[in-house]
Structures are given as C-alpha cells and as structure tokens.
Design an enzyme around this catalytic site. Structure first.
Site, PDB file in Angstrom:
ATOM      1  N   GLY A  14      -6.418  -1.929  -4.649  1.00  0.00           N
ATOM      2  CA  GLY A  14      -6.970  -0.891  -6.448  1.00  0.00           C
ATOM      3  C   GLY A  14      -5.425  -0.050  -6.737  1.00  0.00           C
ATOM      4  CE  LYS A  37       3.374  -3.692 -10.346  1.00  0.00           C
ATOM      5  NZ  LYS A  37       2.637  -3.459  -9.419  1.00  0.00           N
ATOM      6  CB  ALA A 111       5.061  -4.903  -5.817  1.00  0.00           C
TER       7      ALA A 111
END
Length: 245
Positions: A14, A37, A111
């Site tokens: 999540g 990201k 990640a």
C-alpha cells in the site's frame, strides 16, 4: 519538512496509496506537492507507474520518475537484466532537492523495502534519505508478521541515524482479525514511533474526488490529517467494525 521518504516493510503493502493520501491531505492544506519515484520496476513504458497513480488519486501534484525497468525485481537486478544504467542514491537526492526548491513537500516513494538495492554498489533508499537528511514514513501491513518487519526497518533507520516519522497501516482490512487489531497497539512499540494512520483496503479504487475528500480522515494531524488514532485503536480493540472506504 520539504522532503519525506515513503518506504515500506515489503512490497505490495500500500505504499503508493498511502503516498497518494499524504499528497491529497497536503494539497487540501494548500501546499504544493511533488512525487518522485526513483525506480519503477515491472512495467512497460506505456503502462501507468506509481507516480502517475498518485497524481490520478491525489490531484495536482508534480511527478517525476527517474528510471523504469520491465522486470518485477529489485531495481538493481532489474536494471542489470535490462542492460540499463541503475539509479544511484546521489541521483535520487539531487532530483529530490531540485523538486524541493519549487514545492512545499516532496514525497520520495521507494521500491519495496528500505534496503532494496538500487545499484551494483549496494546503494539503497536509506542512503538517499541520509544524503537528503529527510525523515522516513514507514508503511506496514496490518496482519501477522508486521511487528517483526516493522521493528527491523526501524532498527535499520536508527542504525543510520535516520528519523522515523511514524508508521501508517497501508491496507486496513474491512474485517480485521485478532492479529490486526492487536497490532494497532503493538506497532508503535515495535517501531519506537507513532502510528500515523490506517488507510482502508481498496480505497485506490475510489473515484479520485472521493479519495481526495476522505484522505485526511485516514491520516493523523502530523500528516495533515484528522485521524483520531487513540479513538480508532480503542474502538477496533473493542471489536467494532472499522475500515470502510
């Protein structure tokens, strides 16, 4: 805090939805937000990445993705298999600093977990956090096994003199079992940091306007929300049904 690192105790727990909720709550307070990201793995170039998903749910955020690799693996491994240049922690820090110069808040979503390798020399998200001197928000699952994983992540942060901002449960079940209910009380002790929210499972499927309206109710005031952690824990512990989207 101009830069916040969002990591997790593992993958598929999540992080992206929590990042979107934090972004949406900050936007509601009138803050400008960017989402970075560093490495997106497991997607083709034409597929929607995590940063774009945050923007879809949260609204007007600036997004940046430094690299994308097709295999669903750790970034260093995925880069090697793709024959592509990896992402280094220094590159992440530079990109975040540039975004921070133009935004009130920069969310850097990792990640997998904190120590997943970005490059062949063993660089990790933790190293990027050190370079940025940025606090870290840990996303954890609700159920059995989360206490150990959260404690290990917290220990890794402390050993690197990194500030653990707190823990958010990334996917709070609509029908929490005994372990999940007890973990709400035990997670802060395992982390040595406060519980800062519980995002209900499935909210990533909400219409974006509904997601934005409700995001603050899932997060504590420290994350621009209005979530009453003590009240939530007390009511869940009593067996009441919680977790509706």
């Amino acid at each position: 805090m101009p830069v916040m690192i969002v990591t997790g105790t593992g993958t598929e727990i999540g992080k992206t939805v929590v990042t979107a909720a934090v972004a949406a709550a900050a936007l509601t307070q009138g803050r400008t937000v960017a989402v970075l990201k560093p490495a997106q793995t497991g997607l083709r170039p034409d597929e929607t990445g995590d940063a774009a998903e945050v923007a879809r749910l949260a609204g007007a955020v600036t997004t940046a993705e430094l690299a994308r690799f097709p295999d669903p693996l750790a970034p260093a491994t995925a880069a090697r298999r793709a024959g592509a240049a990896p992402v280094h922690p220094h590159t992440v820090a530079v990109a975040a600093e540039k975004l921070a110069a133009e935004h009130d808040l920069v969310l850097v979503e990792g990640a997998g977990g904190l120590l997943v390798r970005f490059d062949e020399s063993g660089g990790t998200l933790a190293e990027a956090a050190q370079l940025l001197e940025a606090p870290v928000l840990v996303v954890a699952p609700a159920g059995l096994g989360t206490l150990n994983a959260t404690a290990l992540t917290a220990e890794a942060l402390r050993s690197r003199s990194l500030a653990l901002l707190g823990v958010v449960v990334g996917s709070w079940p609509a029908a929490p079992d005994l372990a999940a209910r007890c973990n709400l009380t035990d997670l802060p002790e395992a982390a040595g940091a406060p519980l800062l929210g519980a995002v209900p499972e499935g909210v990533g499927a909400l219409a974006p306007e509904v997601f934005r309206e409700r995001a603050a109710s899932w997060l504590a005031p420290g994350l621009d929300g209005c979530w009453d952690g003590a009240g939530f824990v007390a009511e869940v512990g009593s067996g009441a049904a919680f977790g509706s989207a």
